[in-house]
Every structure is written in C-alpha cells, then in structure tokens.
Scaffold this motif. Structure first.
Motif, PDB file in Angstrom:
ATOM      1  N   ARG A  74       0.823  -1.204   0.000  1.00 36.51           N
ATOM      2  CA  ARG A  74       0.000   0.000   0.000  1.00 36.51           C
ATOM      3  C   ARG A  74       0.864   1.264   0.000  1.00 36.51           C
ATOM      4  N   THR A  75       1.893   1.272   0.893  1.00 45.88           N
ATOM      5  CA  THR A  75       2.601   2.547   1.107  1.00 45.88           C
ATOM      6  C   THR A  75       3.986   2.607   0.464  1.00 45.88           C
ATOM      7  N   ARG A  76       4.510   1.458  -0.004  1.00 45.95           N
ATOM      8  CA  ARG A  76       5.822   1.438  -0.685  1.00 45.95           C
ATOM      9  C   ARG A  76       6.900   2.208   0.096  1.00 45.95           C
ATOM     10  N   PRO A  77       7.133   1.851   1.327  1.00 47.00           N
ATOM     11  CA  PRO A  77       8.125   2.600   2.111  1.00 47.00           C
ATOM     12  C   PRO A  77       9.549   2.257   1.689  1.00 47.00           C
ATOM     13  N   LYS A  78      10.456   3.170   2.003  1.00 50.40           N
ATOM     14  CA  LYS A  78      11.878   2.915   1.781  1.00 50.40           C
ATOM     15  C   LYS A  78      12.424   2.058   2.914  1.00 50.40           C
ATOM     16  N   ILE A  79      11.839   2.241   4.099  1.00 52.75           N
ATOM     17  CA  ILE A  79      12.353   1.587   5.304  1.00 52.75           C
ATOM     18  C   ILE A  79      11.204   0.981   6.105  1.00 52.75           C
ATOM     19  N   VAL A  80      11.442  -0.235   6.607  1.00 47.42           N
ATOM     20  CA  VAL A  80      10.514  -0.872   7.540  1.00 47.42           C
ATOM     21  C   VAL A  80      11.248  -1.045   8.861  1.00 47.42           C
ATOM     22  N   ALA A  81      10.705  -0.526   9.942  1.00 49.79           N
ATOM     23  CA  ALA A  81      11.354  -0.616  11.252  1.00 49.79           C
ATOM     24  C   ALA A  81      10.562  -1.546  12.155  1.00 49.79           C
ATOM     25  N   VAL A  82      11.256  -2.517  12.699  1.00 50.55           N
ATOM     26  CA  VAL A  82      10.617  -3.536  13.533  1.00 50.55           C
ATOM     27  C   VAL A  82      11.390  -3.673  14.839  1.00 50.55           C
ATOM     28  N   VAL A  83      10.646  -3.766  15.944  1.00 51.78           N
ATOM     29  CA  VAL A  83      11.253  -4.021  17.241  1.00 51.78           C
ATOM     30  C   VAL A  83      11.252  -5.529  17.467  1.00 51.78           C
ATOM     31  N   HIS A  84      12.430  -6.108  17.607  1.00 55.07           N
ATOM     32  CA  HIS A  84      12.497  -7.562  17.759  1.00 55.07           C
ATOM     33  C   HIS A  84      11.946  -7.987  19.120  1.00 55.07           C
ATOM     34  N   GLY A  85      12.468  -7.407  20.165  1.00 56.89           N
ATOM     35  CA  GLY A  85      11.935  -7.657  21.508  1.00 56.89           C
ATOM     36  C   GLY A  85      11.368  -6.368  22.050  1.00 56.89           C
ATOM     37  N   GLU A  86      10.066  -6.331  22.287  1.00 55.57           N
ATOM     38  CA  GLU A  86       9.422  -5.100  22.767  1.00 55.57           C
ATOM     39  C   GLU A  86       9.487  -5.116  24.302  1.00 55.57           C
ATOM     40  N   THR A  87      10.536  -4.495  24.825  1.00 58.33           N
ATOM     41  CA  THR A  87      10.796  -4.512  26.263  1.00 58.33           C
ATOM     42  C   THR A  87       9.616  -3.991  27.076  1.00 58.33           C
ATOM     43  N   SER A  88       8.880  -3.049  26.533  1.00 62.56           N
ATOM     44  CA  SER A  88       7.799  -2.433  27.304  1.00 62.56           C
ATOM     45  C   SER A  88       6.679  -3.405  27.628  1.00 62.56           C
ATOM     46  N   THR A  89       6.506  -4.434  26.784  1.00 63.31           N
ATOM     47  CA  THR A  89       5.399  -5.373  26.988  1.00 63.31           C
ATOM     48  C   THR A  89       5.874  -6.804  27.222  1.00 63.31           C
ATOM     49  N   GLY A  90       7.161  -7.062  26.987  1.00 64.95           N
ATOM     50  CA  GLY A  90       7.682  -8.420  27.129  1.00 64.95           C
ATOM     51  C   GLY A  90       7.396  -9.317  25.933  1.00 64.95           C
ATOM     52  N   MET A  91       7.071  -8.707  24.790  1.00 66.77           N
ATOM     53  CA  MET A  91       6.670  -9.498  23.627  1.00 66.77           C
ATOM     54  C   MET A  91       7.815  -9.639  22.611  1.00 66.77           C
ATOM     55  N   LEU A  92       7.863 -10.815  22.017  1.00 69.13           N
ATOM     56  CA  LEU A  92       8.843 -11.136  20.977  1.00 69.13           C
ATOM     57  C   LEU A  92       8.169 -11.124  19.613  1.00 69.13           C
ATOM     58  N   GLN A  93       8.648 -10.263  18.730  1.00 66.82           N
ATOM     59  CA  GLN A  93       8.096 -10.237  17.377  1.00 66.82           C
ATOM     60  C   GLN A  93       8.570 -11.474  16.613  1.00 66.82           C
ATOM     61  N   PRO A  94       7.646 -12.338  16.187  1.00 65.18           N
ATOM     62  CA  PRO A  94       8.073 -13.552  15.489  1.00 65.18           C
ATOM     63  C   PRO A  94       8.269 -13.300  13.990  1.00 65.18           C
ATOM     64  N   MET A  95       8.834 -14.303  13.355  1.00 65.13           N
ATOM     65  CA  MET A  95       8.907 -14.369  11.889  1.00 65.13           C
ATOM     66  C   MET A  95       9.647 -13.202  11.258  1.00 65.13           C
ATOM     67  N   LEU A  96      10.744 -12.809  11.866  1.00 68.16           N
ATOM     68  CA  LEU A  96      11.557 -11.774  11.227  1.00 68.16           C
ATOM     69  C   LEU A  96      12.102 -12.266   9.892  1.00 68.16           C
ATOM     70  N   ASP A  97      12.297 -13.602   9.775  1.00 67.86           N
ATOM     71  CA  ASP A  97      12.787 -14.117   8.486  1.00 67.86           C
ATOM     72  C   ASP A  97      11.771 -13.826   7.378  1.00 67.86           C
ATOM     73  N   GLU A  98      10.498 -14.048   7.698  1.00 67.18           N
ATOM     74  CA  GLU A  98       9.463 -13.786   6.701  1.00 67.18           C
ATOM     75  C   GLU A  98       9.364 -12.286   6.409  1.00 67.18           C
ATOM     76  N   ILE A  99       9.447 -11.489   7.460  1.00 70.27           N
ATOM     77  CA  ILE A  99       9.406 -10.031   7.266  1.00 70.27           C
ATOM     78  C   ILE A  99      10.593  -9.596   6.405  1.00 70.27           C
ATOM     79  N   GLY A 100      11.744 -10.197   6.643  1.00 68.57           N
ATOM     80  CA  GLY A 100      12.928  -9.894   5.830  1.00 68.57           C
ATOM     81  C   GLY A 100      12.707 -10.201   4.357  1.00 68.57           C
ATOM     82  N   ARG A 101      12.127 -11.369   4.087  1.00 71.89           N
ATOM     83  CA  ARG A 101      11.852 -11.734   2.684  1.00 71.89           C
ATOM     84  C   ARG A 101      10.882 -10.751   2.044  1.00 71.89           C
ATOM     85  N   THR A 102       9.852 -10.405   2.814  1.00 71.93           N
ATOM     86  CA  THR A 102       8.862  -9.452   2.306  1.00 71.93           C
ATOM     87  C   THR A 102       9.513  -8.111   1.966  1.00 71.93           C
TER      88      THR A 102
END
Lengths: 396, 396
Positions: free
Chosen positions: A135-163
């Motif tokens: 939709r937005t065709r960004p130049k950069i995608v920023a992802v937090v791998h471990g979100e310290t504020s909530t204790g959550m782990l963002q999964p599937m960075l490999d898939e996000i990388g491919r995308t």
C-alpha cells in the motif's frame, strides 16, 4: 561555599529490571584496564576485535559492524538518522513503547511515517506488514524484535525480511533486548540494519550500542541526496572511523569499549547456542514459578520474550511501594512499564550474568514475601519449587 | 568458524596526547562499583551529586547542569541541536578545528552561519566579534575556549559575554579542554551554554560530556517553533530526565556516571584554584623545557593553553615514525594535529592526573632521545634541567 560530597558507595543490587543488568564481574574488571589513546595501535586492534566479535554475535559477515558511543537509543537513532531523508516513507511495526520510539525518530528526521499496529501485549502479523508494504511502498521498515515495554517477541523476522526484499524496502531492527540472549540472525533473516544496547543480554554497563548493516543500507547511507543531520550519529563518518582509514571523529569511550570487548568475548566463549538456552531456561523457570504462585502473566503466551517476563500486579499491591519494598528489603530491582501498563505490570529481566536459576529463586522468594506483606494470596514456597522443577527438567 | 579472541591486555602508556589522559586510579576504581538501576534512589542521588559537583566546576548556579551520555562532541551537538532552529543566524569564532566543528554542527541543524576567523595559531579579537554581531545580528555566538587543534586559548570571554548580552545573542562555549584545568567562569562571564568532555582535564575516561546552561538558553530550548531533531541529544527532554521529574529517556551509562562523579569530586576536593595552578605550572615547565632544548613552540605566545603545548617538529624528524618511536620505546603518547598542521606540530597534553612535574620530566627525556635518534640537534639534559627549575621557582 561548596559542600564536600562523600566517596561513591553504591549498594549491591540484584538487577532484574529491564536493564542495566548486573555485568559479569570480569566485564567491570576489564573496564579498569589502563586507558589507551584512540589511535594507539594497541587500541585500534581492540576496536578491530570488537568488530569481529560483534559479527559473531549478530551472526553476520557485514564489514560495517561496530558500536555507537551512546546507549541503545543512540544506536537506533544513528540508523534512522543516517538512512531516512526528509520525505522518505517509513513503515513502523508498532506494538509498544519502542515502536513509538521508531515513529518518533523517523518523524524527527523528516520521514513520512505509516504504522502497522497491534495492541500492547500482542505482536504484529507479518501479513499486515506485507499488505502495508504494497500500500505505502516505504523505503524503510522498522521492527522491534523484543518489545521490552510489553515483554513481547516479534516472530517471523525471516518472513518479514523476505517481504522487505521483495518490495525493495530496507529492514531496520531494534535488537536491544534480544541480542546475546536469543537468536538474532542478521544475515539469514536479511536484516539490513540492526542495533542493540550493552546493558541487557550483552551483560555490560549501559553506554554503547552495537550496530551492524549490510551493503544495501551502506549504499543508501553514502548516496543520500541530503546530508545526515546529526554529526555524532552520522554512520557515513563513523564507518570511516571504525575502519583502517581511522577518520578522526569523536574520542571513543575507551573503558566502555573495553567492557564491550570483554562482554562480547564472554558471549563467544560461552557459545551463542548455550547462552540462548540459558536465557530460555531461566525465563521459562521464572514464568512457571510465577504461575505456580497464582500470578497472571501479561500478554500473548505464544510470543513471550525469554529474558523479560511481564507479570500482572496482583490486586491490592501498590506498584511503587511494592517495588520499593523489594529493593529495600531484598535488594531486588524489578521494573514497571509505561503508558497504559504503568503500575499494572511488573517486568522482570533475567539477562546476561543474571540469566541463572539462582536469580529466579531469589526473585520469587522476595516477591512471595513482598506480595504477602500487602496481603496478596500467594502460597508459600510454591514458586521456588516449581521454578526449580522446570529448570531441572529442561536440563535433563 | 569463529576464532577465539584473547583476554584484553592493554599496555600502560603515559597519555600526553590531547585526550584521553590517564585517569586518576581512583576514577577507574569508582567505575568498577556495583551497577545500579537508573531509577534506584541510590543512583538518582548520585545524579544529583554529579549536578552539584558540575555546578562547582563550571562555577555556576545554573539548575540545568548535568552530563550528556556521549563524548565532548555529543555535548557540543546537544547544545547546537537544541538551540539552533532552521534559519537561525549563528556566528562562529573560528581559528581551528573545533571552530570548524561548530560551523559544521550549526550548518547541519539549519543555521545560517557566519564566521569571524583567525589564522590557526592565533586567537579571535573580541572587537571583531562585536563588529560581526552588529553586522549579522545572530541568535547564537559560538566560541571555542581552548582550541585543542592549535593549543590556543581564546582570551576575554568575559568581554565577549558582555558583548553578546548587549546584542541579545546567546553565548555558547566549547570548554572541552579547559574545564577542570583553568578558570571557566560560566556565570561571571555570562556564558549561556557551556559544555566539556570527561577525558581531558576532568581526568575521567572518554564517554560523557558535562553541560550547563542558564535561564536564557533554557527559554530558547523550551519555546522553539520547530521540534529539536535529535532525540538522543534533545536538551528539552534530557533536562527533565536530570531532574526530580525523572522523565524516562535513555538508560544513563552507570559506570561512566560513577567515573564522572569521582573525577568531579576529586577536583572539588583538590580545590579549583590549586588545580588550575597545578596545570599552569606543569604547562609552563614543559614549555620552558622544550625551549631549552631548542624546540620552537607553535602559535601566539600570549595565548597558549596551559594544558596543551604545541611544538614545531624539528627539521628532519618524521611525524608518524617519531611518534611511534616515542610510544614503543618510552610508552609515551603525544599527538600531531589536523589539516595544515598535520605532521608539522606535535601537541603535548598535561591534563588532570598527568598535570605534574613527573610527566614533564618523562616526556622531555623521551623526546630528547627520540629527536636525537633522528639526528635532531637537541642538547642532552637541558630540557629536564630547565623544566625542573621553572617548576620549582613557581613553587617557592
């Protein structure tokens, strides 16, 4: 008249907040080593070692792997400041405070920011990122791998990388809490720029930020149309300082560099897999112990970070007074969180030197006493028993 | 496969370049103290002490006196980034590399920069600043107090301060090399924002930047029309972190904060006047010793810094090879300079713990041997004799 201030005498704490964690004593000892000039061959050799050790820990062959002379936030800002030009589209995967920080940073440097969001305590669906990319065709995608504020782990960075590759966007990852405590597979996941901090699973005091980036990011950094605004965080200059060229820039923090060198060396000597296992087992034991005490954990159970455990504060236990009692009576530090979670959850870090069963047993014991002192219904001894059982079962 | 990297083992050097200097051993020891969480009351008390000690060393009552979590360059950038808005006029008094840095920083943050310049090795005439103020009406005037690149001391900051007030401009001063080694009279001179670094006369390893600013600067920072671009160096946020409000920002570098606390405490305990005298006497002895060896000093003799002595490299002595021989054979580090002075001058720092006669005698001895080894005509023993005489005469 000036008044005299006494000798520094900080008490010993068990640091189970979200960082700093207690460094391995060998790291503090390394920081006391004789100071060298920044262009002394003995010091530039240490810089070269830090780069090589950094590559091993980031699992990358990126020549551009070094450290920013500031905290994790400075590392994130160096990446955004050097990649984003005014008017560039930036997509942030945002489900917590450090997603907010990416939004703030990209906005400050002139980015046109769009977001894919999830409620705090949940993670981002990679398909949403794919859809937003289209939709937005960004130049950069920023992802937090471990979100310290909530204790959550963002999964599937490999898939996000491919995308991201498919859409020719750069993937920027905040690995501040994860690097050194669980896999951060920079090359395999096609992370274009990743940054971390020293005071969490790296196990060094706060003050530097390991960073790595590949050829695609470097190309963007060195062929910008507009100059990088920050001088101190200008990766185009810093990469020439951290190289045989030795471009004069700031005076590298010598003692912090020693600490980082020692911390990374201890990680490599321990072995990455062994270290990840240690963090995972410790986190599992802590979570099991808390649940055995009747404490509810926060957030999506499928995506909990091993090194940060977020627990719901039991009814009737006051946040600040409770944490003060833990600190004063047991010397144990835990953290609350931010914004909507402030005073509602406590976050317990088991990182680096503290990712050991002994930490879990001490924290659970202290928690049991403190929660009970506020009349919470917590059974005696159940947390420690269960934590020990889970930890030992994993070892067998 | 990863290769194993050995234990850190940096050699002991006598650091007489332009910083880092050798810290007092008590500073390194303080940095090994137990790490505390950033909101631990025991740690926030240390932050409060650092602020109070900073005020004494900067000779100011400014409530906004704290430290940036980066090197001296980060302190300068925090000031410029927070004060300068795009389109603001900035006047830089420029006679060396750190004047160039002010020009670079102000330009990066959108300032319209004009300059009053002098040849490297000379200083700026305050009347030129007055004339330029009338002509360009800048919002900010940036002045380097000690120009490390040339060894020159900018005189009459008091007069420059009065001139700036008269023209309603803010005076920003780089005191990186001077603070802790000679008077930096923030309030009396009407400096609106001053910043320093830890690794020179403060006598701590590199990595933090003491900063102070008054109500006029604070008013500008907090009433900007455009947001401050850098987050990490955003004084509007940082002043709320370094205050009872304890706004969450980055994780303060704990061990560096300990080092800075101890270094400032040692300065205050020694007494500012005693410390300035020590730096002056040491620098005088070094200069006299060099001249007795037939070595020409660089730059305007009326405006030489006490803590950085710039000497002309004798004919026929190769710069890099000469400095390498000093380092390898005597463990003594000295620095060359930048741009037009690279390879032409050596700069010898006698700062903090090293501002003592013993440093001068060792450096002169090592220099004598190394210069003679390149067939320079240097008399035996004359430098040491004269340095000792000058130092002792000053003591009597």
């Amino acid at each position: 008249m000036s008044h005299l201030i006494g000798e520094l005498s900080p008490p010993v704490r068990l640091l189970c907040g979200t960082g700093p964690t207690n460094p391995d004593p060998r790291v503090l000892r390394a920081m006391g080593a004789p100071v060298l000039g920044q262009f002394d061959p003995a010091f530039t050799a240490i810089m070269t070692d830090v780069m090589e050790l950094g590559r091993q820990v980031f699992r990358t062959v990126n020549p551009r792997t070094f450290a920013i002379s500031g905290t994790g936030r400075a590392g994130m800002e160096a990446g955004i400041a050097s990649l984003v030009e005014p008017g560039d589209r930036v997509l942030v995967a945002n489900c917590g405070r450090f997603g907010d920080l990416f939004v703030d940073l990209a906005t400050r440097y002139g980015g046109i920011v769009s977001q894919v969001t999830a409620e705090w305590g949940k993670v981002i669906d990679p398909q949403q990122i794919d859809a937003a990319l289209q939709r937005t065709r960004p130049k950069i995608v920023a992802v937090v791998h471990g979100e310290t504020s909530t204790g959550m782990l963002q999964p599937m960075l490999d898939e996000i990388g491919r995308t991201c590759r498919r859409h020719e966007a750069l993937l920027v990852v905040d690995a501040v809490v994860t690097l050194g405590g669980m896999p951060v597979d920079t090359d395999a996941w096609q992370i274009d720029l990743g940054s971390a901090g020293t005071q969490k699973c790296i196990g060094c005091p706060s003050g530097m930020a390991p960073i790595t980036y590949g050829a695609r990011a470097e190309e963007v950094i060195t062929s910008r149309k507009t100059p990088i605004i920050s001088n101190y965080l200008d990766l185009a200059q810093l990469q020439r300082y951290w190289s045989p060229e030795r471009l004069n820039h700031h005076t590298l923090p010598t003692s912090m560099t020693y600490g980082l060198h020692e911390a990374l060396r201890l990680i490599v000597n321990e072995g990455l897999e062994a270290r990840w296992t240690r963090h995972q087992r410790t986190g599992d034991a802590l979570k099991a112990g808390l649940e055995a005490m009747g404490i509810q954990l926060f957030g999506d159970p499928k995506h909990r970070l091993p090194m940060i455990t977020a627990m719901m504060l039991p009814e009737g236990v006051p946040d600040e007074e409770g944490r003060a009692r833990l600190l004063e009576e047991f010397g144990v530090e835990v953290a609350t969180s931010f914004g909507p979670l402030r005073g509602r959850i406590w976050r317990i870090g088991t990182m680096g030197y503290n990712a050991e069963l002994r930490t879990v047993l001490t924290v659970l014991t202290a928690l049991e006493h403190v929660l009970r002192s506020f009349y919470a219904r917590v059974p005696r001894g159940a947390g420690v028993d269960e934590a020990r059982r889970v930890y030992e079962r994993a070892a067998s």
